[in-house]
Design a protein around this motif. Sequence first.
Motif, short mmCIF file in Angstrom:
data_model
loop_
_atom_site.label_atom_id
_atom_site.label_comp_id
_atom_site.label_asym_id
_atom_site.label_seq_id
_atom_site.Cartn_x
_atom_site.Cartn_y
_atom_site.Cartn_z
N UNK A 15 0.83 -1.21 0.00
CA UNK A 15 0.00 0.00 0.00
C UNK A 15 0.86 1.26 0.00
N UNK A 16 0.18 2.38 -0.01
CA UNK A 16 0.83 3.67 0.19
C UNK A 16 0.67 4.00 1.68
N UNK A 17 1.73 3.85 2.48
CA UNK A 17 1.61 4.15 3.91
C UNK A 17 1.35 5.63 4.14
N UNK A 18 0.43 5.90 5.03
CA UNK A 18 0.10 7.28 5.38
C UNK A 18 -0.08 7.36 6.89
N UNK A 86 5.88 4.12 13.30
CA UNK A 86 7.18 4.70 13.61
C UNK A 86 8.29 3.72 13.28
N UNK A 87 9.50 4.03 13.71
CA UNK A 87 10.65 3.18 13.40
C UNK A 87 10.60 1.82 14.09
N UNK A 88 9.75 1.65 15.10
CA UNK A 88 9.65 0.39 15.86
C UNK A 88 8.56 -0.53 15.31
N UNK A 89 7.88 -0.15 14.24
CA UNK A 89 6.70 -0.88 13.78
C UNK A 89 7.01 -2.35 13.48
#
Length: 192
Positions: A15-18, A86-89
């Motif tokens: 997908x296109x992350x938003x 975020x960076x932890x996803x």
Amino acid sequence: MRAERRIHLLRHAMPVPDPTSSPSDWPLSSSGRFAAAAQRDRVPDVDRVLSSQEIKAVETARLATGREPHCDPRFGEVIRPGEPYDDDVRARRRAWVQSLPDTRHHGWETLEEAARRFDDAVQEHPDEDLLIATHGMVMTAWLAGIGALRQGRSAADYWDALPFPSLVTIRISADPRIIPSLTPTLPRSLER
């Protein structure tokens, strides 16, 4: 009743992350649409096409099968209210799939709850071969829940290796003593 049936799990394309909207509202990217459409020659003919209600899964099902899927919220991704993008996803999600929940997973659906709701929806179609457009975490939870994957690290490694999109076939015997068998290798991603 059939001696064996096949369930084809189609993990949605990219997908296109938003970060400003819910992941359930994310549409496919242009490369995701291409990759989903490229699945069409790999997707077998099935009795019923099902999908989560999330846009990326519905679009993947349509493009991969040329059919309108029947949407069922029980095929949706793991319920994880308030999860930040975020960076932890990836690490946070991997810990959940590995059955190692911690404070980052407060309020999340448990692995068992996710697998049970998914299985409840599958069981409503006992004599049909299915294609289910769904999501990586919930499909991995279901595969571990029915014994097709080992829970823990093996399930997390499997989830971590799933590309966008993935087509995975599982064979389920009418004999409950026979453990469901999973396609032996992970399909390659068609993302460009």
